[in-house]
Design an enzyme around this catalytic site. Structure first.
Site, PDB file in Angstrom:
ATOM      1  N   ASP A 210       0.816  -1.217   0.000  1.00 22.87           N
ATOM      2  CA  ASP A 210       0.000   0.000   0.000  1.00 22.87           C
ATOM      3  C   ASP A 210       0.850   1.267   0.000  1.00 22.87           C
ATOM      4  OD1 ASP A 210       0.939  -0.457   2.574  1.00 22.87           O
ATOM      5  OD2 ASP A 210      -0.988  -0.200   3.578  1.00 22.87           O
TER       6      ASP A 210
ATOM      7  N   ASP B 224       7.067   3.937   3.388  1.00 18.42           N
ATOM      8  CA  ASP B 224       7.294   5.031   4.328  1.00 18.42           C
ATOM      9  C   ASP B 224       8.808   5.102   4.602  1.00 18.42           C
ATOM     10  OD1 ASP B 224       6.624   7.011   6.192  1.00 18.42           O
ATOM     11  OD2 ASP B 224       6.278   5.579   7.791  1.00 18.42           O
TER      12      ASP B 224
ATOM     13  N   VAL C 160      -1.988   8.689   6.558  1.00 20.46           N
ATOM     14  CA  VAL C 160      -3.215   8.547   5.774  1.00 20.46           C
ATOM     15  C   VAL C 160      -3.906   7.222   6.081  1.00 20.46           C
ATOM     16  CG1 VAL C 160      -2.628  10.100   3.858  1.00 20.46           C
ATOM     17  CG2 VAL C 160      -1.815   7.738   3.803  1.00 20.46           C
TER      18      VAL C 160
HETATM   19  P1  IMP Z   1       7.841   1.300   6.285  1.00 14.98           P
HETATM   20  O1  IMP Z   1       8.440   0.017   6.698  1.00 14.98           O
HETATM   21  O2  IMP Z   1       8.181   2.418   7.241  1.00 14.98           O
HETATM   22  O3  IMP Z   1       8.103   1.678   4.848  1.00 14.98           O
HETATM   23  O4  IMP Z   1       6.301   1.164   6.505  1.00 14.98           O
HETATM   24  C1  IMP Z   1       5.469   0.497   5.671  1.00 14.98           C
HETATM   25  C2  IMP Z   1       4.174   0.166   6.372  1.00 14.98           C
HETATM   26  O5  IMP Z   1       3.844   1.134   7.367  1.00 14.98           O
HETATM   27  C3  IMP Z   1       3.033   0.189   5.392  1.00 14.98           C
HETATM   28  O6  IMP Z   1       2.843  -1.065   4.835  1.00 14.98           O
HETATM   29  C4  IMP Z   1       1.865   0.578   6.269  1.00 14.98           C
HETATM   30  O7  IMP Z   1       1.310  -0.563   6.858  1.00 14.98           O
HETATM   31  C5  IMP Z   1       2.466   1.429   7.345  1.00 14.98           C
HETATM   32  N1  IMP Z   1       2.280   2.866   7.070  1.00 14.98           N
HETATM   33  C6  IMP Z   1       3.215   3.770   6.729  1.00 14.98           C
HETATM   34  N2  IMP Z   1       2.691   4.990   6.552  1.00 14.98           N
HETATM   35  C7  IMP Z   1       1.365   4.848   6.788  1.00 14.98           C
HETATM   36  C8  IMP Z   1       0.258   5.755   6.729  1.00 14.98           C
HETATM   37  O8  IMP Z   1       0.361   6.975   6.438  1.00 14.98           O
HETATM   38  N3  IMP Z   1      -0.958   5.218   7.029  1.00 14.98           N
HETATM   39  C9  IMP Z   1      -1.145   3.915   7.343  1.00 14.98           C
HETATM   40  N4  IMP Z   1      -0.143   3.035   7.392  1.00 14.98           N
HETATM   41  C10 IMP Z   1       1.108   3.500   7.117  1.00 14.98           C
END
Ligand code: IMP
Length: 177
Positions: A96, A99, A149
Site C-alpha cells: 500500500d 514510508d 493517511v
Molecule cells: P515502512 O516500513 O516504514 O516503509 O512502513 C510500511 C508500512 O507502514 C506500510 O505497509 C503501512 O502498513 C504502514 N504505514 C506507513 N505509513 C502509513 C500511513 O500513512 N498510514 C497507514 N499506514 C502506514
C-alpha cells in the site's frame, strides 16, 4: 481523527488503471506472481490484478505493523509467509505505502533469498521525505507528503481500511468529513 480527503476514489481508480496497463506491458515472457503485503494491500491488489488482462497468480505475506502508533519502529517481523514457491518466477511485491522503506527492503531480501527470476516492487503510495533506507518502487501510484493517511486498505489501529477514498488522519485531532 479523520481529516480531509488526500486522494479521491476517482483519482485512485485512474492511477490503478494506469499502473495495471504499465505492469501488463511488463509481463511479456514473464511467469508472474503477485505477492500482496497484508493487510494494507487488499483493496489495491484486488483492483490492480482485476485490470490485468492475463491470468496471474496471487499470494500474500504479512509483516509486523505499527499497531496503534503512526511511526515505524524500524524492525520488521514476518507474521505470515507465502505458500507459493517463487523459484524462477517473476515476483511483483504489492504494497500500500512505502514510508521509511524498512518493510519492503526486508521483504525483498527475504524473497530474493528464494531465487526468483526477478523481484519488482509495486506501491500505491510513497512518502519519499520519510525514507530511512533506499527503496524505489518499480511501479508507483502517488508520492505524498509526510502525513499519516487511512482508507483504501490503509489503517489506523486496524480501522478505516474500508474507506473508499484516502484521507489524512490526525491522532487525537478534531474530526471532519
Ligand atoms: P515502512 O516500513 O516504514 O516503509 O512502513 C510500511 C508500512 O507502514 C506500510 O505497509 C503501512 O502498513 C504502514 N504505514 C506507513 N505509513 C502509513 C500511513 O500513512 N498510514 C497507514 N499506514 C502506514
Amino acid at each position: 481523527m479523520l481529516g480531509r480527503i488526500v486522494i479521491s476514489r476517482e483519482r485512485i481508480d485512474a492511477v490503478v488503471g494506469r499502473m495495471a496497463a504499465e505492469i501488463e506491458s511488463d509481463l511479456e515472457n514473464r511467469d508472474p506472481i503477485f505477492i500482496g503485503v497484508l493487510k494494507g494491500c487488499v483493496y489495491f491488489l484486488t483492483d490492480l490484478t482485476r485490470r490485468i488482462g492475463r491470468p496471474v497468480e496471487i499470494d500474500f505475506i504479512q509483516a509486523s505493523s505499527y499497531g496503534a502508533s503512526t511511526t515505524s519502529s524500524g524492525s520488521v517481523v514476518l507474521v505470515k509467509d507465502i505458500t507459493a514457491d517463487v523459484r524462477d518466477r517473476d515476483v511483483y511485491l504489492v504494497e500500500d505505502i512505502v514510508d521509511t522503506g524498512y518493510t519492503l527492503h526486508d521483504l525483498v531480501k527475504l524473497i530474493q533469498a528464494r531465487h526468483p527470476r526477478s523481484v519488482q516492487v509495486v506501491a500505491l503510495l510513497s512518502k519519499p521525505s520519510r525514507r530511512e533506507i533506499e527503496l524505489d518502487p518499480d511501479f508507483l501510484g502517488f508520492e505524498i507528503d509526510d502525513v499519516f493517511v487511512v482508507g483504501y486498505g490503509l489503517d489506523f489501529d486496524e480501522r478505516y481500511r474500508n474507506l473508499p477514498d484516502i484521507h489524512e488522519f490526525v491522532p487525537d485531532g478534531p474530526e471532519s468529513s
